[in-house]
Motif scaffolding. Structure first.
Motif, PDB file in Angstrom:
ATOM      1  N   ALA A  20       0.834  -1.213   0.000  1.00 14.57           N
ATOM      2  CA  ALA A  20       0.000   0.000   0.000  1.00 14.57           C
ATOM      3  C   ALA A  20       0.864   1.256   0.000  1.00 14.57           C
ATOM      4  N   LEU A  21       2.010   1.205   0.673  1.00 11.23           N
ATOM      5  CA  LEU A  21       2.913   2.360   0.686  1.00 11.23           C
ATOM      6  C   LEU A  21       3.513   2.593  -0.699  1.00 11.23           C
ATOM      7  N   THR A  23       2.090   1.827  -3.547  1.00  7.14           N
ATOM      8  CA  THR A  23       1.006   2.388  -4.348  1.00  7.14           C
ATOM      9  C   THR A  23       0.787   3.861  -4.036  1.00  7.14           C
ATOM     10  N   ALA A  24       0.853   4.211  -2.749  1.00  4.79           N
ATOM     11  CA  ALA A  24       0.680   5.616  -2.366  1.00  4.79           C
ATOM     12  C   ALA A  24       1.809   6.486  -2.919  1.00  4.79           C
ATOM     13  N   ALA A  27       1.144   7.070  -6.602  1.00  6.24           N
ATOM     14  CA  ALA A  27       0.023   7.989  -6.794  1.00  6.24           C
ATOM     15  C   ALA A  27       0.447   9.428  -6.533  1.00  6.24           C
ATOM     16  N   TYR A  28       1.241   9.649  -5.493  1.00  2.00           N
ATOM     17  CA  TYR A  28       1.662  11.007  -5.173  1.00  2.00           C
ATOM     18  C   TYR A  28       2.591  11.563  -6.255  1.00  2.00           C
ATOM     19  N   THR A 113      -0.123  -4.074  -7.443  1.00  2.00           N
ATOM     20  CA  THR A 113       0.886  -3.028  -7.259  1.00  2.00           C
ATOM     21  C   THR A 113       1.838  -2.972  -8.432  1.00  2.00           C
TER      22      THR A 113
END
Length: 353
Positions: A20-21, A23-24, A27-28, A113
């Motif tokens: 999840a990190l 992916t974040a 995205a950022y 991912t």
């Protein structure tokens, strides 16, 4: 290279928090560094939805078809369909355990991912600049891709124009029959444009090759093919979390890269050409590519001293924990959001181009 580094890091872990990190981070960076007016910049959302679809399919398959992961926490018991003897090892329905669902969730999230990382590369990388940077040995392939990318919008416009013409004439523009009647004029127009473009390219010298000795051509083919095979084998060994492949992965990868680069350099002699406004590889490029390589290297190194944190067991069920140093290394992937953010297009009042 930045996206491939993050994808390599994602392939080394099944920890949902780390995935999840990653992916974040993608995205950022996409939100901060992409160009909104570029036609390819909106593909990230498509890849994100595709990743969610892959995740859902992986979990549904684990529920319906079963999972080899043993478990003691039963979530639901589905009606089981009896199968013939030749289908041993496969079942439809039956007991669904929490361990099997968690394992499928981790496995599907890893693949999702990877797709998201590729979507970030598609949203940020300019395909025209990428094709312009191809080595001389891949000159013909680059020209073919450029022609295909140029003709694709024309095909879409032709289809829309012909369908509108059919509607104006009171004819149906849907169905197999309408598709066949529209496809023939579209194909005819594409062939006419292709012939005209081929004549124009031939008049401008496209496709001319230099006289290269046969020994050099054979050496070029051997180095290129052998190098690419070495890159594939080395990448597989480098991404292997365990086994003998993890030991020889890096040396084989480096040897394959060296051989492939030598083959591409020799192959460039067949197509001597100049570059109009070559794209420089500056400090920002080094920082962007280096951040992705650093994330991949740190995650590969973390697999040796924190294997349980990167790949937590599904049996028994345990809550995932966020390892400090791997998470900090993943945050290095935020460097492009700072160094590669697009400069403001606003100009001082009164200034002209």
């Amino acid at each position: 290279m930045w996206a491939l580094g993050l994808a390599t890091a994602a392939s080394r872990t099944t920890n949902v928090l780390l995935l999840a990190l990653v992916t974040a981070v993608t995205a950022y960076v996409v939100a901060a560094a992409r160009t909104d007016n570029a036609p390819w910049s909106r593909s990230y959302g498509t890849f994100l939805r595709l990743g969610l679809l892959v995740l859902a399919i992986r979990v549904v398959f684990a529920v319906v078809l079963g999972s080899p992961i043993p478990g003691t926490h039963t979530l639901v018991t589905l009606p089981e369909v009896p199968l013939p003897g030749w289908a041993q090892g496969v079942r439809l329905g039956g007991r669904v355990t929490a361990e099997a669902v968690v394992f499928a969730l981790r496995d599907g999230l890893k693949l999702a991912t990877l797709l998201v990382c590729l979507g970030a590369a598609n949203s940020l990388a300019n395909p025209a600049r990428l094709l312009k940077s191809l080595p001389g040995a891949l000159y013909e392939a680059g020209v073919a891709v450029v022609v295909a990318m140029t003709f694709a919008p024309h095909l879409v416009a032709d289809v829309a124009r012909l369908r509108a013409a059919r509607r104006l004439r009171g004819r149906d523009d849907r169905g197999v029959r309408a598709l066949l009647q529209v496809g023939l004029p579209v194909l005819e127009g594409a062939l006419e444009r292709s012939v005209a473009l081929a004549a124009a390219m031939d008049a401008r010298g496209y496709g001319r090759t230099a006289d290269v000795p046969p020994a050099v051509r054979r050496a070029t083919a051997a180095l290129t093919v052998g190098g690419l095979l070495g890159v594939c084998a080395g990448t597989y060994g480098l991404l292997a979390a365990s086994g003998s492949g993890a030991d020889y992965g890096l040396p084989v990868l480096l040897l394959g890269l060296a051989a492939a680069l030598a083959g591409l350099r020799l192959g460039g002699r067949r197509s001597p050409r100049t570059r109009y406004r070559p794209d420089p590889w500056g400090t920002r490029a080094w920082l962007v590519a280096g951040s992705g390589a650093a994330v991949a290297a740190a995650m590969i190194a973390a697999a040796t001293y924190a294997p349980d944190a990167l790949d937590p067991p599904a049996v028994p069920l345990t809550a995932p924990t966020l390892p400090l140093w791997p998470a900090a290394c993943v945050l290095l992937g935020l460097v492009p959001a700072v160094v590669a953010a697009p400069r403001s297009a606003r100009r001082p009042e009164g200034e002209t181009r």
